[in-house]
Design a protein around this motif. Sequence first.
Motif, short mmCIF file in Angstrom:
data_model
loop_
_atom_site.label_atom_id
_atom_site.label_comp_id
_atom_site.label_asym_id
_atom_site.label_seq_id
_atom_site.Cartn_x
_atom_site.Cartn_y
_atom_site.Cartn_z
N ILE A 91 -36.92 -10.86 31.31
CA ILE A 91 -38.07 -10.97 30.40
C ILE A 91 -38.33 -12.43 30.04
O ILE A 91 -39.48 -12.89 30.03
CB ILE A 91 -37.85 -10.10 29.15
CG1 ILE A 91 -37.93 -8.62 29.52
CG2 ILE A 91 -38.85 -10.45 28.05
CD1 ILE A 91 -37.46 -7.68 28.44
N ILE A 92 -37.28 -13.17 29.76
CA ILE A 92 -37.44 -14.59 29.42
C ILE A 92 -38.00 -15.36 30.61
O ILE A 92 -38.88 -16.22 30.45
CB ILE A 92 -36.10 -15.19 28.95
CG1 ILE A 92 -35.72 -14.62 27.59
CG2 ILE A 92 -36.16 -16.71 28.89
CD1 ILE A 92 -34.33 -14.97 27.12
N ALA A 93 -37.54 -15.04 31.82
CA ALA A 93 -38.06 -15.72 33.01
C ALA A 93 -39.55 -15.44 33.19
O ALA A 93 -40.33 -16.37 33.47
CB ALA A 93 -37.28 -15.27 34.25
N VAL A 94 -39.96 -14.20 33.01
CA VAL A 94 -41.39 -13.87 33.14
C VAL A 94 -42.19 -14.54 32.04
O VAL A 94 -43.31 -15.01 32.26
CB VAL A 94 -41.58 -12.33 33.14
CG1 VAL A 94 -43.04 -11.95 33.05
CG2 VAL A 94 -40.93 -11.73 34.37
N TYR A 95 -41.62 -14.62 30.84
CA TYR A 95 -42.26 -15.31 29.72
C TYR A 95 -42.51 -16.77 30.07
O TYR A 95 -43.59 -17.31 29.81
CB TYR A 95 -41.34 -15.18 28.50
CG TYR A 95 -41.89 -15.71 27.20
CD1 TYR A 95 -42.79 -14.97 26.45
CD2 TYR A 95 -41.48 -16.94 26.70
CE1 TYR A 95 -43.27 -15.45 25.25
CE2 TYR A 95 -41.96 -17.42 25.50
CZ TYR A 95 -42.85 -16.67 24.78
OH TYR A 95 -43.32 -17.14 23.60
#
Length: 67
Positions: free
Chosen positions: A41-45
């Motif tokens: 999720i952090i990477a996509v963010y």
Amino acid sequence: MTARTRLLPSALFAIGLAAAAWVAWGFLGHNHLALAMTVVIIAVYLVGARELQRYRQDTASLDATLA
């Protein structure tokens, strides 16, 4: 665009990233699957933030070209 309106998206991004990192920190050593999903999720963010930055740059460039 004023300094305040330029600073607001960056501040909101930092708050969101800090919240996601805080959640990830809570999963360290306890739930590896939840930690992995939080990292995704952090990477996509971060990818989304980069895309928005490029959009703003391209929009400013188009504005300058058309002016």
